[in-house]
Every structure is written in C-alpha cells, then in structure tokens.
Design an enzyme around this catalytic site. Structure first.
Site, PDB file in Angstrom:
ATOM      1  N   GLU A  63       1.735  -0.554  -5.028  1.00 49.26           N
ATOM      2  CA  GLU A  63       0.755   0.477  -5.350  1.00 49.26           C
ATOM      3  C   GLU A  63       1.537   1.777  -5.393  1.00 49.26           C
ATOM      4  OE1 GLU A  63      -3.175   2.850  -3.804  1.00 49.26           O
ATOM      5  OE2 GLU A  63      -1.485   2.491  -2.502  1.00 49.26           O
TER       6      GLU A  63
ATOM      7  N   ASP B 210       0.835  -1.198   0.000  1.00 54.17           N
ATOM      8  CA  ASP B 210       0.000   0.000   0.000  1.00 54.17           C
ATOM      9  C   ASP B 210       0.873   1.254   0.000  1.00 54.17           C
ATOM     10  OD1 ASP B 210      -2.815   0.993   0.428  1.00 54.17           O
ATOM     11  OD2 ASP B 210      -1.864   1.932   2.159  1.00 54.17           O
TER      12      ASP B 210
HETATM   13  C1  NOJ Z   1      -4.472   2.968  -0.769  1.00 51.20           C
HETATM   14  C2  NOJ Z   1      -5.574   2.019  -0.409  1.00 51.20           C
HETATM   15  O1  NOJ Z   1      -5.912   1.269  -1.542  1.00 51.20           O
HETATM   16  C3  NOJ Z   1      -6.704   2.866   0.097  1.00 51.20           C
HETATM   17  O2  NOJ Z   1      -7.894   2.135   0.243  1.00 51.20           O
HETATM   18  C4  NOJ Z   1      -6.289   3.515   1.378  1.00 51.20           C
HETATM   19  O3  NOJ Z   1      -7.292   4.395   1.813  1.00 51.20           O
HETATM   20  C5  NOJ Z   1      -4.982   4.310   1.194  1.00 51.20           C
HETATM   21  N1  NOJ Z   1      -4.013   3.601   0.433  1.00 51.20           N
HETATM   22  C6  NOJ Z   1      -4.377   4.627   2.523  1.00 51.20           C
HETATM   23  O4  NOJ Z   1      -3.892   3.449   3.097  1.00 51.20           O
END
Ligand code: NOJ
Length: 535
Positions: A275, A201
């Site tokens: 990500e 993440d």
């Molecule tokens: C990306 C995640 O996919 C999302 O759902 C989240 O709110 C943010 N990162 C913060 O962790």
C-alpha cells in the site's frame, strides 16, 4: 502447464473480518465466520482472500492499531481459528494474504508501554520517535496527522512521540534494527502458520526524514494527502513532492531484505503487495523492482471520474509504468478506506467499470460487498467509529460507510449477518442486495461478477497486453467509448448515457447491464455498460 506464480494475475477478494460474517452473535464478524463462508467466496471465482487485520488490538483504528501482531484478537477468535481458516481456504485452493502493519503499533503494544515506563533516552524509547518539546513547549515539528490534528502527543515526562495516524498509533523507528528483527519474526510466524502473502500497510511510510524540521506548509500538505479535499492538481502535485515522511529511499532497503525472506520459502511463492501512496506515479514502480515486492496498489481507480479520457490515462499509465520494471499492474475500485464505487460513480457505471477492469492484465482486487453492488451505508454520527471523525471534530465523516456489514439473507436487517446487533447498522433498503436475493436474480451484480470472473480466467488470464481500439487517442470521435482487445476478447465500455454503436467483432459473452443490439452489422452498446465479445 501455466508456470506463472499464483499471484501474477490473481483476483483477490478483500475481507474486512469485522464486517463479513458473525459466527457467535456478538454483532461483529470473526474468523470462524469467514471460514463458514468460504464456499461462497470460492463460488465467486476469486483466487485469494486478503484479510484486513485480525490481530490483538484495542481497535481504535479498525485493527490497524496492532497490540500484538502474532496473536488474534478475541473479538475475531484465536490462533486455532486462524489456522483453521487458512487450512480450509487452502482446501478450496484459495490463497490467504494477511495484512501487516509495520509503520506503527498500538499504544497498547508491550513495547510502547515499556517505552512510557522506561523514560527519556532509554533503549525502549528508541523503538519509536520520542523527542523533547521545543523550548517554547511546542511539539518537535509542525506535521499534521493523516487523521487530523497534530502528529505528536506529549507523555507525562514532557517528551512527545510521533504518530502519523491516531495518537493511539505510535510510529516505529525503522532506523532501529530491533524493529526489523521483530517484523521479520512476525512475517515468519504467519508464513509458518500457512499464509501465502502479505498486504503491507503504509508501505511507503516506514522511513522518515527531517523529523525535527518544520514543513513549510503543513496544512497544504495535509490537504494534498487527503483525497476528499479538492485541490488544483498542479498545486497538489507540487505539495506531494515535499512529504518528508513518505517514500524515502530507505524503505526499499527494508523490502529488499523482506524479499530475501519471502524467497527463502521457495516454491511456496510468498507474495507481498504494497500500500504505497506515492508521487509522482513512476515512484510506485520502485516497490516492484525484481528484488523488492511483487505488487503495488494502483489507487487511481478509487477516485477517477467515469470519463473515457481519465480512465484511458489511468490504465495506459499504469500498464506502461509497470512494464518498465517488468511488473503487471493491480486494479481496485473499492476498499475499506474509500467510498464504495457504486456510491461514488453510480450503480450501472460501477458494474461497467468492473467488467472493463476484469479484462485488463494484472491482478484485480474486489472489496467484499462490491460484488453485490453495495453502496456506502448511510450512518448517523452517533454510529461512527472511525478515528478520523473524532480527530476532526466531525469535520470529516470518515470511512465507516464502506465498512457496514454484508447482507447475507432474509428480508430484515441485519440480513443474516449476525443474530445480535451489528456493530454498524445495515439499512433495511439493502433488502434486494443480499447474497440470497442476488443469487436468484440473473441480472444481479453478483451474477455479473461470477460470470465475468469465470470468463476472465478462461479467456484472459495470461493472454498478454492490450491493444486499444477506441479512445480519443485512437480515432474515436466521441468521449463515449473506450475499447481494447486482449487475446480473443474485445472489451467495449460505453460511458455515455445513450446507446453507442461500435465495430467489435465476435460473439457477445457478457454485458454489465442492458442488452446489446446489432444494427447494420454494428453492435450497439447500452448506456453506462461494458460488453465482452469473443472472437
Ligand atoms: C491504511 C489502512 O488501509 C487504513 O485503514 C489505516 O487507517 C491506515 N493505513 C493506518 O494504518
């Protein structure tokens, strides 16, 4: 024998556990619920599941606010349930990818609670970004949170802490070696429990620079980072080059260390996907250099218009940029943070795009419910739970629409998802979109996904690159058709709202909607549809 690692061209099914299947009637999906549906998952023809966070969490941000990364939140079950899920998935030859959240913890994590108690200057505070207020009492800088409002929250003794997301998600200080030590412990914990990989993440966010400097245009930057704010692309791109808290060189040092950790598990082939929302696009390839991570998400298809030139550029750019580091691209049409593809571009178009993408080299991600053609749930403001909604005083509706639970069976909401009241309401209009009803409809989206994923595995995985046949760059007279050949398959997508002739050879094996006709030796592709022809 295929010697490619399992993840290379895998189809990975993203499960948002809270919305998948509720095994105990409390209205929320859970890990035993996922385990009980593994036969269904396997029947889709996917290779792996990615589970959004199920760790101990006050759930202020859908579990991306982690209070204990090495335990399971009671709402989802317990560690034995996680173990059982992994064991059963492996029995079905499905790999399991866990979601790791290294940019921030929940404010309920013991480290943050200790930091609050220990006070300014303490070792405990150095695990986060705590700073004194400016002389005039304002926060250390003017950054705006990705969820709206200031990126800083003040604690009782007057210091502020940094949070790029909700105030309940304090950012970790990755300059402090204790942070990496703790994350390596977490990675090993889950690998030892059996997981096969990680989705990282906010992988681009761990290292910050200029934490005490104001940004020259914080509101502009905040808008540029938000996909739902329309902006001139030159202006957006210029602003995106100025983000002081994303995509800093230091993040790559972290992933080099992690790669060594993953590789130390040898033929378990532990993988990680980043990500990473970065700009310019070439920067994404740095995350998948040979000594870093294995995949990086390409998010372009989450926002791309259903337009031949736009899609050509997205596909071509992603394949060619990844090739510079000897990596393959990833493709995703939906996820838990974005509007569902069927709502964004239309139902037929969403099917056509899925079939187009399933033929491409690389790994494909499918967000649970996408295979059913689910639209976004229509919600009342009183149903909403996304912190973005609250931090913008309702100005941004947030991401709950994509997170409405899955409809499984029966004619009445909540369609077998739960025997209780689902945490978000499921519209009665989803009656014909349940797994049960789509299974008996040969024209359903579910059948299309199953057929296509089987054909993909049989004829396309491992068959190298694509050769473009139709695009405005390849002699097409219109902006209606996009077509490529790969291995023995020719893939043709008709983006227009009228039938289009094409020259594709071979036997039709699947079409996303409508019927392919033959006319004067040519094939006629129905509107908003993709067809695969096998030589
Ligand atoms: C990306 C995640 O996919 C999302 O759902 C989240 O709110 C943010 N990162 C913060 O962790």
């Amino acid at each position: 024998m295929n010697s490619s690692p399992w993840w290379k061209e895998a189809t990975i099914y993203q499960i948002y556990p809270r919305s998948f299947f509720d095994s105990n009637g409390d209205g929320e999906g859970d890990l035993p619920g996922v385990t009980s549906k593994l036969d269904y998952v396997k029947s889709l023809g996917v290779d792996a599941i990615w589970l959004s966070p199920f760790y101990t969490s006050p759930n202020k941000d859908g579990g991306y606010d982690v209070a204990n990364p090495r335990d399971v939140d009671p709402r989802f079950g317990n560690l034995d349930d996680a173990k059982e899920l992994i064991t059963q998935a492996h029995k079905q030859d499905l790999r399991v990818i866990a979601d790791i959240v290294p940019n921030h913890f929940s404010d309920q994590h013991e480290w943050f609670q200790a930091a609050l108690k220990a006070g300014r200057g303490s070792r405990e505070r150095q695990r986060f970004h705590f700073y004194d207020a400016n002389e005039d009492g304002t926060p250390p800088n003017n950054w705006i949170s990705l969820f709206g409002g200031p990126s800083w929250t003040q604690v009782e003794d007057g210091q502020f802490y940094l949070h790029l997301f909700d105030s309940s998600q304090p950012d970790l200080n990755w300059d402090n070696p204790e942070v990496n030590e703790d994350f390596e412990k977490t990675l090993r914990f889950w690998i030892d429990l059996g997981v096969d990989g990680f989705r990282i993440d906010v992988a681009h966010g761990l290292v910050k620079e200029d934490v005490l400097k104001n940004h020259p245009d914080p509101q502009g930057l905040s808008n540029a980072l938000r996909l739902d704010v329309a902006m001139d692309s030159d202006e957006r791109n210029a602003l995106l080059l100025t983000v002081p808290y994303f995509d800093r060189q230091g993040v790559h040092e972290i992933y080099r260390k992690w790669r060594k950790l993953f590789d130390s598990y040898g033929d378990r082939n532990i993988m990680a996907v980043a990500e990473a929302w970065v700009h310019p696009p070439v920067n994404a390839t740095r995350y998948v250099r040979a000594d870093e991570l294995h995949q990086v998400f390409n998010f372009d298809l989450l926002t791309a218009e259903f337009d031949a030139d736009v899609l050509y550029d997205v596909v071509e750019q992603s394949i060619s940029l990844n090739a510079t580091v000897n990596a393959l691209p990833t493709w995703a049409l939906s996820n838990h943070d974005s509007p569902r593809v069927a709502s964004r571009i239309g139902d037929e178009q969403a099917r056509a795009l899925a079939l187009f993408v399933f033929g491409l080299p690389g790994s494909t991600y499918v967000f649970a419910g996408q295979e059913l053609g689910l639209p976004d749930g229509q919600l009342q403001d009183s149903d909403r739970q996304d912190p973005t909604f609250f931090r913008t005083n309702g100005g941004i509706k947030g991401r709950d629409g994509a997170r409405v639970p899955l409809p499984w069976s029966g004619n009445t909401s909540p369609f077998g998802f739960s025997t209780g009241k689902p945490w978000l309401p499921i519209s009665q209009s989803w009656k014909d979109l349940t797994v049960e009803s789509e299974l008996v409809d040969p024209k359903s989206s579910l059948h299309l996904y199953k057929n296509a994923l089987e054909l993909r595995k049989e004829f396309l995985v491992g068959s190298g690159g694509i050769t473009w046949l139709e695009s405005s760059q390849h002699g097409s007279k219109s902006n209606s058709l996009l077509s490529y050949a790969r291995g023995a398959v020719t893939v043709v997508m008709n983006l227009s709202d009228s039938a289009q002739e094409c020259e594709a050879n071979g036997k039709l094996v699947v079409v996303s909607s409508g019927t392919v006709d033959a006319r004067d030796g040519k094939k006629v592709i129905p509107p908003h549809s993709t067809a695969w022809f096998l030589a």
